[in-house]
Motif scaffolding. Structure first.
Motif, PDB file in Angstrom:
ATOM      1  N   PRO A   1      10.835   4.896 -10.756  1.00 52.36           N
ATOM      2  CA  PRO A   1      11.926   4.303  -9.954  1.00 52.36           C
ATOM      3  C   PRO A   1      12.118   2.828 -10.249  1.00 52.36           C
ATOM      4  CG  PRO A   1       9.941   4.354  -8.651  1.00 52.36           C
ATOM      5  CD  PRO A   1       9.572   4.969  -9.997  1.00 52.36           C
ATOM      6  N   SER A   2      13.279   2.334  -9.853  1.00 52.05           N
ATOM      7  CA  SER A   2      13.532   0.896  -9.883  1.00 52.05           C
ATOM      8  C   SER A   2      13.089   0.298  -8.543  1.00 52.05           C
ATOM      9  CB  SER A   2      15.013   0.613 -10.119  1.00 52.05           C
ATOM     10  OG  SER A   2      15.800   1.226  -9.109  1.00 52.05           O
ATOM     11  N   ALA A   3      12.945  -1.013  -8.502  1.00 49.63           N
ATOM     12  CA  ALA A   3      12.492  -1.698  -7.286  1.00 49.63           C
ATOM     13  C   ALA A   3      13.436  -1.379  -6.124  1.00 49.63           C
ATOM     14  CB  ALA A   3      12.430  -3.200  -7.522  1.00 49.63           C
ATOM     15  N   GLY A   4      12.836  -1.063  -4.966  1.00 52.59           N
ATOM     16  CA  GLY A   4      13.604  -0.788  -3.755  1.00 52.59           C
ATOM     17  C   GLY A   4      14.025   0.651  -3.583  1.00 52.59           C
ATOM     18  N   ALA A   5      13.767   1.498  -4.576  1.00 55.65           N
ATOM     19  CA  ALA A   5      14.209   2.888  -4.482  1.00 55.65           C
ATOM     20  C   ALA A   5      13.502   3.603  -3.334  1.00 55.65           C
ATOM     21  CB  ALA A   5      13.937   3.616  -5.795  1.00 55.65           C
ATOM     22  N   PHE A   6      14.273   4.210  -2.459  1.00 53.22           N
ATOM     23  CA  PHE A   6      13.787   5.034  -1.346  1.00 53.22           C
ATOM     24  C   PHE A   6      12.874   4.254  -0.387  1.00 53.22           C
ATOM     25  CE2 PHE A   6      14.443   7.884  -5.022  1.00 53.22           C
ATOM     26  CZ  PHE A   6      15.555   8.568  -4.537  1.00 53.22           C
ATOM     27  N   VAL A   7      13.200   2.969  -0.239  1.00 54.39           N
ATOM     28  CA  VAL A   7      12.480   2.109   0.704  1.00 54.39           C
ATOM     29  C   VAL A   7      13.487   1.569   1.716  1.00 54.39           C
ATOM     30  CG1 VAL A   7      11.103   0.018   1.020  1.00 54.39           C
ATOM     31  CG2 VAL A   7      10.748   1.462  -0.998  1.00 54.39           C
ATOM     32  N   ARG A   8      13.166   1.707   3.008  1.00 58.41           N
ATOM     33  CA  ARG A   8      13.986   1.111   4.068  1.00 58.41           C
ATOM     34  C   ARG A   8      13.344  -0.211   4.449  1.00 58.41           C
ATOM     35  NH1 ARG A   8      13.503   6.773   7.126  1.00 58.41           N
ATOM     36  NH2 ARG A   8      15.239   7.909   6.158  1.00 58.41           N
ATOM     37  N   GLN A   9      14.134  -1.267   4.401  1.00 60.49           N
ATOM     38  CA  GLN A   9      13.603  -2.591   4.698  1.00 60.49           C
ATOM     39  C   GLN A   9      13.510  -2.812   6.212  1.00 60.49           C
ATOM     40  OE1 GLN A   9      12.421  -4.452   2.240  1.00 60.49           O
ATOM     41  NE2 GLN A   9      13.120  -2.873   0.791  1.00 60.49           N
ATOM     42  N   ALA A  10      12.553  -3.617   6.627  1.00 62.66           N
ATOM     43  CA  ALA A  10      12.429  -3.962   8.044  1.00 62.66           C
ATOM     44  C   ALA A  10      13.713  -4.628   8.533  1.00 62.66           C
ATOM     45  CB  ALA A  10      11.234  -4.889   8.259  1.00 62.66           C
ATOM     46  N   GLY A  11      14.208  -4.180   9.692  1.00 65.87           N
ATOM     47  CA  GLY A  11      15.425  -4.751  10.254  1.00 65.87           C
ATOM     48  C   GLY A  11      16.698  -4.329   9.556  1.00 65.87           C
ATOM     49  N   GLU A  12      16.606  -3.350   8.675  1.00 70.41           N
ATOM     50  CA  GLU A  12      17.791  -2.910   7.925  1.00 70.41           C
ATOM     51  C   GLU A  12      18.870  -2.352   8.856  1.00 70.41           C
ATOM     52  OE1 GLU A  12      18.331   0.785   4.973  1.00 70.41           O
ATOM     53  OE2 GLU A  12      17.008  -0.787   4.172  1.00 70.41           O
ATOM     54  N   ASP A  13      18.447  -1.676   9.916  1.00 66.82           N
ATOM     55  CA  ASP A  13      19.407  -1.105  10.874  1.00 66.82           C
ATOM     56  C   ASP A  13      19.741  -2.114  11.972  1.00 66.82           C
ATOM     57  OD1 ASP A  13      21.017   0.657  12.281  1.00 66.82           O
ATOM     58  OD2 ASP A  13      19.331   1.725  13.209  1.00 66.82           O
ATOM     59  N   LEU A  14      18.713  -2.701  12.597  1.00 66.15           N
ATOM     60  CA  LEU A  14      18.911  -3.636  13.699  1.00 66.15           C
ATOM     61  C   LEU A  14      17.941  -4.800  13.579  1.00 66.15           C
ATOM     62  CD1 LEU A  14      19.017  -1.107  16.685  1.00 66.15           C
ATOM     63  CD2 LEU A  14      20.991  -2.313  15.706  1.00 66.15           C
ATOM     64  N   ARG A  15      18.415  -5.969  14.002  1.00 65.12           N
ATOM     65  CA  ARG A  15      17.554  -7.131  14.153  1.00 65.12           C
ATOM     66  C   ARG A  15      17.331  -7.383  15.632  1.00 65.12           C
ATOM     67  NH1 ARG A  15      14.596  -8.648   9.774  1.00 65.12           N
ATOM     68  NH2 ARG A  15      15.882  -8.747   7.890  1.00 65.12           N
ATOM     69  N   THR A  16      16.170  -7.903  15.986  1.00 68.42           N
ATOM     70  CA  THR A  16      15.871  -8.216  17.378  1.00 68.42           C
ATOM     71  C   THR A  16      16.983  -9.092  17.966  1.00 68.42           C
ATOM     72  OG1 THR A  16      13.498  -8.131  16.930  1.00 68.42           O
ATOM     73  CG2 THR A  16      14.203  -9.269  18.942  1.00 68.42           C
ATOM     74  N   GLY A  17      17.517  -8.657  19.109  1.00 65.49           N
ATOM     75  CA  GLY A  17      18.595  -9.390  19.759  1.00 65.49           C
ATOM     76  C   GLY A  17      19.979  -8.895  19.417  1.00 65.49           C
ATOM     77  N   ASP A  18      20.110  -8.070  18.373  1.00 66.06           N
ATOM     78  CA  ASP A  18      21.423  -7.509  18.051  1.00 66.06           C
ATOM     79  C   ASP A  18      21.931  -6.660  19.211  1.00 66.06           C
ATOM     80  OD1 ASP A  18      21.418  -8.609  15.548  1.00 66.06           O
ATOM     81  OD2 ASP A  18      21.036  -6.738  14.465  1.00 66.06           O
ATOM     82  N   VAL A  19      23.235  -6.776  19.525  1.00 69.18           N
ATOM     83  CA  VAL A  19      23.832  -5.924  20.546  1.00 69.18           C
ATOM     84  C   VAL A  19      24.053  -4.534  19.953  1.00 69.18           C
ATOM     85  CG1 VAL A  19      25.845  -5.539  22.020  1.00 69.18           C
ATOM     86  CG2 VAL A  19      24.903  -7.838  21.760  1.00 69.18           C
ATOM     87  N   VAL A  20      23.413  -3.558  20.549  1.00 71.84           N
ATOM     88  CA  VAL A  20      23.503  -2.183  20.070  1.00 71.84           C
ATOM     89  C   VAL A  20      24.680  -1.467  20.716  1.00 71.84           C
ATOM     90  CG1 VAL A  20      22.255  -0.001  19.843  1.00 71.84           C
ATOM     91  CG2 VAL A  20      21.010  -2.174  19.777  1.00 71.84           C
ATOM     92  N   LEU A  21      24.843  -1.671  22.011  1.00 65.71           N
ATOM     93  CA  LEU A  21      25.921  -1.026  22.758  1.00 65.71           C
ATOM     94  C   LEU A  21      26.617  -2.053  23.634  1.00 65.71           C
ATOM     95  CD1 LEU A  21      24.091   2.237  23.940  1.00 65.71           C
ATOM     96  CD2 LEU A  21      25.773   2.052  22.107  1.00 65.71           C
ATOM     97  N   ASP A  22      27.917  -2.186  23.460  1.00 65.07           N
ATOM     98  CA  ASP A  22      28.717  -3.039  24.329  1.00 65.07           C
ATOM     99  C   ASP A  22      29.046  -2.304  25.624  1.00 65.07           C
ATOM    100  OD1 ASP A  22      29.097  -5.513  22.945  1.00 65.07           O
ATOM    101  OD2 ASP A  22      30.351  -4.445  21.503  1.00 65.07           O
ATOM    102  N   ALA A  23      29.301  -3.048  26.669  1.00 66.81           N
ATOM    103  CA  ALA A  23      29.735  -2.490  27.949  1.00 66.81           C
ATOM    104  C   ALA A  23      31.131  -3.031  28.255  1.00 66.81           C
ATOM    105  CB  ALA A  23      28.754  -2.864  29.055  1.00 66.81           C
TER     106      ALA A  23
END
Length: 390
Positions: free
Chosen positions: A123-145
């Motif tokens: 593989p090449s670098a990064g293949a099939f690796v999920r990086q920390a915080g790739e989906d959400l970062r601490t403090g990100d608003v996940v759901l608005d009201a």
């Protein structure tokens, strides 16, 4: 008596209610509730570098395809040791990546060895690796009201680490159905009697649109029984069905009009006779007794009141193109049951928008809402569509 427009009647109804208070509930109990406060991520997601495939963690710059020693196993839920130089580590989907590894070889590209593995594709670098915080970062608003919480919203909140959420208290709505002629389903009908659909329909609509039924009372055409039934309900809003027209036995109108509840015609079909006001300090909506009129009254009048109490914006109507036309009642807005076929709207009943056709209403997917000044809807016209359910 002058005829109210639908818009004016709905505006009068909305003026009777206000947003309700907020409570905390466990996330698992929040499906369908109205979110009152935004939800922010408590942690990064993923919280660490993780694998997206079963396979072997490698240092991509250290070699290529061929035979490799397997120095460690990395199951999910366990922090792995650093990758030993010149080796690979067996890893499972979702497991933490070992320090020193920057890519994953999918197990399908190997001979699946345990102590030693043959790697066929490097593989090449990064293949099939999920990086920390790739989906959400601490403090990100996940759901608005505000928003009505769906199953996928609960999943997002759980991923963000929220154990509970702030939601608007569900409106408590009491139901009173009137009529000497109505009998519960399963009864043996005598001449002149009919089955009671409203005491089933209204609680179901209330639950479907985010409220909670505070109780159902079924009474005959007795003013004393009606008043007792209304007074027995602890509710934020009251709904009655039946007894609002101009007949000799229209008990709801007879009992409530002297107490200041408004009764009169609203320019819509079905559901022209309506009542609206306050009863003992509680908003009350009085619908005609015909089953389709009950449904239309709920969707046109009660639904926006509910959304106001739940702090939710009006979901509005979407547009649809008509596949088969129909005639409209003169001078009245029409709620026409429609079904969809090939992306076009067709009448769902053979009797138009008549108020008694509840049996065939089950074939409908929505109501086409037609303005009072429209005499005929033709194939190819565009109409507003009001959904039967959220």
């Amino acid at each position: 008596m002058s005829v109210r427009s639908v818009d004016d009647h709905v505006a009068q109804a909305m003026a009777l209610v206000e947003p309700l208070g907020v409570e905390r509930v466990p996330l698992a109990s929040a499906l369908g509730r109205s979110l009152a406060e935004p939800i922010a991520a408590l942690y990064d997601a993923p919280p660490f570098r993780t694998t997206s495939m079963d396979g072997y963690a490698v240092a991509s710059g250290s070699g290529g395809a061929g035979a490799w020693d397997v120095s460690a196993d990395g199951p999910a839920g366990i922090a792995p040791p650093p990758l030993a130089p010149g080796t690979v580590a067996r890893v499972m989907t979702g497991a933490p990546m070992p320090d020193g590894a920057d890519a994953v070889v999918p197990v399908e590209d190997t001979d699946r060895g345990v102590d030693r593995v043959e790697i066929r594709r490097w593989p090449s670098a990064g293949a099939f690796v999920r990086q920390a915080g790739e989906d959400l970062r601490t403090g990100d608003v996940v759901l608005d009201a505000p928003r009505r919480l769906r199953a996928v919203d609960l999943s997002a909140a759980a991923t963000a680490g929220a154990p509970d959420v702030s939601v608007v208290r569900r409106p408590r709505i009491g139901v009173v159905v009137t009529g000497d002629e109505i009998r519960p389903p399963g009864s043996v009908l005598e001449p002149g009697e009919i089955f009671d659909a409203s005491s089933t329909t209204l609680p179901a609509l209330i639950e479907e649109w985010g409220g909670v039924c505070a109780g159902v009372r079924v009474v005959g055409d007795s003013e004393a029984d009606l008043v007792a039934a209304l007074d027995s309900l602890d509710a934020d809003l009251l709904i009655t069905a039946g007894g609002v027209s101009a007949g000799a036995y229209d008990v709801v109108k007879t009992a409530l009009a002297p107490e200041g509840v408004w009764f009169g015609p609203v320019a819509m079909q079905p559901g022209k006779p309506q009542g609206l006001g306050m009863w003992r300090g509680v908003p009350i909506v009085c619908a005609p007794g015909n089953p389709v009129s009950v449904v239309v009254t709920f969707l046109v009048v009660v639904r926006p009141m509910l959304r106001e109490m739940l702090r939710l914006p009006d979901s509005g109507m979407r547009a649809a193109v008509v596949g088969e036309g129909w005639r409209c009642p003169p001078g009245r807005a029409q709620a026409m049951p429609v079904r969809f076929e090939g992306g076009l709207a067709f009448p769902a009943t053979t009797g138009g928008s008549a108020s008694h056709l509840i049996g065939s209403l089950s074939r409908a997917e929505a109501f086409a809402m037609v303005d009072a000044d429209t005499e005929e809807v033709r194939a190819g016209d565009t109409v507003g569509i009001m959904r039967l359910s959220p």
